[in-house]
Design a protein around this motif. Structure first.
Motif, PDB file in Angstrom:
ATOM      1  N   THR A 155      16.080   4.162  26.225  1.00 20.80           N
ATOM      2  CA  THR A 155      16.535   2.930  26.853  1.00 20.80           C
ATOM      3  C   THR A 155      17.330   2.171  25.805  1.00 20.80           C
ATOM      4  O   THR A 155      16.821   1.903  24.730  1.00 20.80           O
ATOM      5  CB  THR A 155      15.343   2.069  27.297  1.00 20.80           C
ATOM      6  OG1 THR A 155      14.431   2.885  28.015  1.00 20.80           O
ATOM      7  CG2 THR A 155      15.779   0.916  28.161  1.00 20.80           C
TER       8      THR A 155
ATOM      9  N   CYS B 292      18.301   0.425  20.536  1.00 21.69           N
ATOM     10  CA  CYS B 292      17.257   1.079  21.305  1.00 21.69           C
ATOM     11  C   CYS B 292      16.269   0.008  21.758  1.00 21.69           C
ATOM     12  O   CYS B 292      15.787  -0.780  20.940  1.00 21.69           O
ATOM     13  CB  CYS B 292      16.544   2.126  20.461  1.00 21.69           C
ATOM     14  SG  CYS B 292      15.077   2.771  21.279  1.00 21.69           S
ATOM     15  N   ALA B 293      15.991  -0.007  23.044  1.00 23.74           N
ATOM     16  CA  ALA B 293      15.129  -1.062  23.565  1.00 23.74           C
ATOM     17  C   ALA B 293      13.661  -0.775  23.281  1.00 23.74           C
ATOM     18  O   ALA B 293      12.806  -1.595  23.581  1.00 23.74           O
ATOM     19  CB  ALA B 293      15.350  -1.217  25.064  1.00 23.74           C
TER      20      ALA B 293
ATOM     21  N   PRO C 151      19.886  -2.344  30.980  1.00 22.94           N
ATOM     22  CA  PRO C 151      20.052  -1.410  29.879  1.00 22.94           C
ATOM     23  C   PRO C 151      20.605  -0.065  30.351  1.00 22.94           C
ATOM     24  O   PRO C 151      20.619   0.226  31.540  1.00 22.94           O
ATOM     25  CB  PRO C 151      18.635  -1.248  29.351  1.00 22.94           C
ATOM     26  CG  PRO C 151      17.769  -1.486  30.531  1.00 22.94           C
ATOM     27  CD  PRO C 151      18.478  -2.481  31.389  1.00 22.94           C
TER      28      PRO C 151
ATOM     29  N   LEU D 199      20.121   3.983  30.319  1.00 21.49           N
ATOM     30  CA  LEU D 199      18.941   4.834  30.250  1.00 21.49           C
ATOM     31  C   LEU D 199      19.336   6.282  30.025  1.00 21.49           C
ATOM     32  O   LEU D 199      20.422   6.706  30.386  1.00 21.49           O
ATOM     33  CB  LEU D 199      18.155   4.741  31.569  1.00 21.49           C
ATOM     34  CG  LEU D 199      17.778   3.348  32.031  1.00 21.49           C
ATOM     35  CD1 LEU D 199      17.158   3.401  33.399  1.00 21.49           C
ATOM     36  CD2 LEU D 199      16.831   2.701  31.043  1.00 21.49           C
TER      37      LEU D 199
END
Lengths: 170, 782
Positions: free
Chosen positions: B95, B101-102, B133, B135
């Motif tokens: 993500t 990067c989440a 976001p 993915l």
């Protein structure tokens, strides 16, 4: 994290402002210029506390404007990795949700939400919910910053609520 | 964290390579850039004509812990070896948001010498909004799986709903506003004072305007103020449709309108958010201006998604699509948000031969300027509407038509206002039909699901298995023969219309046989038609029957589409003309085809505007006369032309037109059109092949010539008068240009004469070329 920081700002004054109220005008201009802005280096400038020095006010040759290199003290807010913050949820998506911590926008990925909390699209408002907790728009949450993206004029943060004492707060 | 990652060798290595040393062992921790193995390869030196052995290093593009090597020292590895190394990563960066990067907060935009950038790993955008976001396939699939599980539990399916012309119709035409204002004023007056004045003539439209919504959007073009006022008419029955379907479907909006437009519509139609909630996708987030893609919202699993839209082309004829007949309430407006889309010139009812089951077209290439240009076009369209006021004009025309004395009609004496025809009507029942289809799909899907549950079959059913089943019921048991529709060159099974027939459950035959139940044609007089009549128990139906059945997913009653058999040896001229095979097929055939398409375009009238209001729902019953009318004119012109041609060109075969002739029935041509048949017989396959396109080009002044064989486009024409108009506008020289039909006969003869000569000349040259070519070839072979 909040800091009190000494900063400088350059103000150009048109000659028409030269006069008895010039200092007031400089002060007002400084407030409107810097408060609420964000610099990558120091973070968000929340409020100007005091003006230390207005500066000599050098008239620029050619156009008659005066340049004041103002030194002032301000409260700045800069998020750091590992910092715990309180914020308000603004938008819930399937992949996570957005939180606003004052001027700072954060994203909490669904991977960093406790597995008990599932995305619930059935509700009229999209939300993450578990047995006893619901995260939807306007919910207050406590989160921990995992990473920040610092641009010239913007800071964006990734956060988690998947740790003890994080999550919905009342 | 989750499943381990398989590492594959990059495609760019000089394969085949040989592993000479493995540098890390299972259990080792590696970083991005850690050398994993050394390899050797053979390099061919062109100068020395020898090979030398070179060496290289492969470095890891991920970080994590090594689990397993799939290769050994000394192995020869080829390009398609597959995963060579399994690594468990602490974070797969599935993500990503704002280049980060989440999940772990790592910066993904870092670019280094390694070809695989971190941002490559997550590229799918699946949320409706723009800010969501990106993915990876894995994460998207996981989220989707949760979604399908939830839907199955609630016994729902997903429904993607288009806005414009599907569930509503929007216009900028200020006439609507004036009518509404007049209506409100009138009602107010009537409530205070007794009704002593007659309502104005446009009041007939008032009932239909009852539920029209109007709003303005804040302008997004920098300049202050608001956009033009939008007037939006929800499709009749929308409320019920939505309420019923929201029980069975989770609904999403997918529109080509801008975000603010979509929001305004949803706020007006669905104030509580019960139908759509926040599941609204607009052009701003679509990722493309021209196409809609299921994968935008459902990246990996479309098995529970149904789409309703009035355009199949933007969905690339997705099998998940249930087509809706466009809702055109404000006559002459069309789709205000369609200016971005390609002008509908091609087929609609039938999918193209091989619809690409494609990837998400990320139109990154779309430059800003392009978008700006298109937005300009849209703005222009709006301005044009404001100026031209299609509605007001249409209403005036309608009033004028009603009030004008129509030659000896008894209506003449009645005052026009006594029974004025409203321009805006509430007579659309399309949503009822769509609701039935959608309910069927839902029922079938869950019936299948239940049986599978019982039999412990874990796999969930697919709507793609359900929709074709429902479609196939449409023409089940029908045995079709096409006549004068399929082009002779090419296999019939490859024709879109043939495929469409199969898709809808019909059985197709090449020729009449005892099984056949229907002959689909657009004209009479073909051999097959004659055979069909001879056999007796076959419905000889207009192609319209076929098209309507396909559009409505319902077998239409044949009675309305039956082709009347014409007596063969009638003394009347027009009769003879129609039953006779065309002396020069190209012209007449096209003319007839257009008739079959329902709204004969240029041959009937080259001013498309008129046509719409005069014959807007074309009654099949009224058509035959029209046909004859047209054919009569054209045939005369063509016959004149033929004669002139014959005189002008000595013994050269000016067969340009016969090439276009209906090749379905060469026999009948031979039998009945004796003078031409001579040429027909004389044509060698080569010359025919060469000439067909040429003869097409050589007469640009006869627009109907441009399409000489039935193709999918003709089907499409049938579907909406609006598009058809677009289709034909470029062909006619101007909106007010009189059609050939309106011209005095002599003039028609003159013009066609001209073109006829052109054709003749062209053919002559053509022939010469051929001869030269042959001569050259012969000389060479000598």
């Amino acid at each position: 994290m909040f800091f009190i920081k000494e900063l400088t700002h350059t103000i150009l004054m048109h000659p028409s402002y030269f006069g008895p109220r010039m200092l007031e005008i400089i002060e007002a201009k400084l407030h409107s210029d810097v408060q609420g802005t964000c610099t990558g280096q120091y973070g968000f400038i929340i409020a100007v506390l005091e003006i230390i020095d207005v500066g000599p006010g050098i008239v620029l040759p050619g156009n008659g404007q005066a340049e004041f290199k103002t030194r002032y003290k301000a409260i700045v807010f800069k998020p750091f990795k590992g910092e715990v913050l309180d914020g308000v949820v603004t938008n819930v998506l399937r992949a996570g949700f957005f939180v606003e911590v004052g001027p700072l926008r954060c994203f909490v990925s669904q991977q960093l939400v406790h597995p008990d909390m599932r995305f619930d699209a059935n509700a009229a408002v999209p939300s993450f919910s578990s047995q006893d907790q619901v995260i939807e728009k306007d919910t207050k949450v406590r989160l921990k910053v995992v990473g920040t993206r610092v641009d010239q004029t913007e800071i964006f943060a990734i956060a988690t609520i998947k740790e003890d004492h994080l999550g919905v707060i009342d | 964290m989750s499943e381990p990652t398989d590492l594959v060798l990059p495609k760019s290595l000089p394969y085949p390579i040989k592993v000479t040393k493995i540098l890390v062992a299972a259990g080792d921790n590696i970083q991005r850039g850690t050398p994993l193995l050394y390899y050797s390869y053979k390099h061919y030196l062109r100068e020395d004509k020898t090979t030398e052995t070179c060496y290289g290093t492969w470095e890891s593009y991920v970080e994590g812990r090594v689990d397993l090597w799939n290769i050994d020292l000394g192995d020869e590895v080829d390009k398609d070896y597959g995963p060579v190394l399994v690594v468990t990563e602490p974070c797969k960066h599935g993500t990503q948001i704002m280049g980060m990067c989440a999940d772990c907060g790592k910066d993904m935009t870092e670019v280094d010498y390694m070809s695989i950038a971190g941002t490559e790993r997550a590229k799918i955008k699946m949320d409706h909004g723009a800010e969501g976001p990106l993915l990876s396939q894995e994460v998207a699939a996981k989220i989707e799986r949760e979604n399908t599980d939830r839907l199955l539990k609630n016994r729902k399916l997903s429904l993607i709903v288009d806005l414009d012309q599907t569930i509503l119709h929007a216009t900028f035409d200020p006439t609507v506003g004036e009518w509404i204002k007049a209506k409100d004023a009138f009602e107010k007056r009537r409530s205070t004072t007794p009704p002593d004045h007659d309502p104005p003539p446009e009041s007939v439209n008032w009932p239909a305007l009852e539920d029209v919504i109007s709003f303005q959007l804040p302008s997004d073009h920098g300049h202050m103020g608001h956009s033009e006022r939008y007037y939006v008419k929800p499709r009749p029955g929308l409320q019920r449709f939505m309420n019923n379907l929201s029980e069975l479907y989770e609904m999403h909006v997918y529109t080509m309108g801008v975000r603010s437009y979509a929001n305004a519509i949803c706020a007006a139609l669905d104030p509580s958010g019960a139908w759509f909630g926040s599941r609204v996708l607009s052009r701003n987030e679509s990722g493309s201006d021209r196409v809609k893609n299921l994968k935008r919202l459902f990246p990996s699993d479309q098995s529970m998604v149904v789409v309703i839209d009035d355009r199949a082309d933007v969905w690339n004829w997705s099998p998940n699509l249930v087509r809706v007949i466009p809702f055109e309430f404000f006559v002459g407006t069309g789709d205000i948000n369609a200016s971005f889309l390609p002008k509908q010139a091609s087929a609609d009812a039938v999918p193209p031969a091989d619809p690409k089951t494609g990837e998400l077209p990320q139109e990154d290439v779309d430059p800003e300027s392009e978008v700006a240009k298109q937005e300009e076009i849209q703005a222009e369209d709006a301005a044009k509407q404001l100026k031209e006021r299609p509605l007001e004009k249409a209403q005036e025309a309608l009033v004028a038509k009603v009030s004008s004395p129509s030659g000896g009609d008894e209506k003449e004496h009645e005052p026009a206002t006594s029974a004025p025809i409203p321009l805006l009507k509430n007579d659309d029942h399309e949503l009822d039909r769509i609701e039935r289809i959608l309910c069927d799909i839902h029922k079938e899907f869950y019936k299948l699901y239940d049986t599978r549950q019982k039999s412990r079959n874990q796999s969930a059913p697919d709507v793609l298995g359900v929709i074709p089943g429902i479609k196939a019921k449409t023409l089940a048991g029908v045995h079709l023969v096409f006549s004068g529709i399929l082009p002779l060159d090419g296999r019939p099974e490859r024709q879109p219309i043939w495929k469409a027939a199969l898709e809808f459950g019909a059985t197709c035959h090449v020729d009449i046989n005892p099984q056949v139940t229907h002959l689909v044609t657009n004209k009479l007089g073909t051999v097959k038609a004659d055979k069909a009549f001879a056999q007796g128990n076959i419905f000889v139906v207009n192609i319209k029957w076929f098209n309507d059945s396909l559009i409505k997913w319902e077998r239409q009653p044949e009675a309305n589409y039956l082709m009347e058999r014409k007596p063969k040896n009638s003394s009347q001229d027009p009769e003879t003309k129609t039953s006779e095979p065309p002396p020069n097929g190209g012209e007449t055939k096209v003319g007839r085809e257009d008739d079959a398409a329902g709204h004969g375009p240029n041959t009937q009238s080259s001013a498309p505007g008129n046509e719409n209001e005069e014959s807007s729902p074309p009654t099949p019953a009224a058509e035959p006369e029209q046909n004859e009318d047209v054919q009569l004119h054209i045939d005369w012109a063509e016959i004149d032309k033929e004669v002139d041609d014959a005189l002008a060109s000595d013994d050269d075969d000016d067969d340009g037109d016969e090439d276009l002739a209906d090749e379905d029935e060469p026999k009948s041509v031979a039998a009945e059109a004796a003078p031409e048949s001579r040429y027909m017989g004389g044509i060698t396959p080569t010359t025919r092949g060469i000439k067909r396109p040429r003869s097409d080009d050589s007469t640009p002044s006869t627009p109907s010539r441009l399409r000489f064989s039935f193709n999918a486009a003709d089907l499409a024409r049938d579907l909406s008068p609006k598009r058809q108009k677009l289709d034909h506008e470029p062909l006619s020289n101007g909106p007010s240009k009189p059609s050939t039909q309106d011209l005095p006969e002599s003039q028609v003869a003159d013009t066609t004469d001209q073109t006829g000569e052109d054709t003749g000349d062209d053919d002559e040259n053509d022939e010469d070329d051929d001869d030269d070519f042959l001569a050259r070839e012969m000389a060479e072979s000598d």
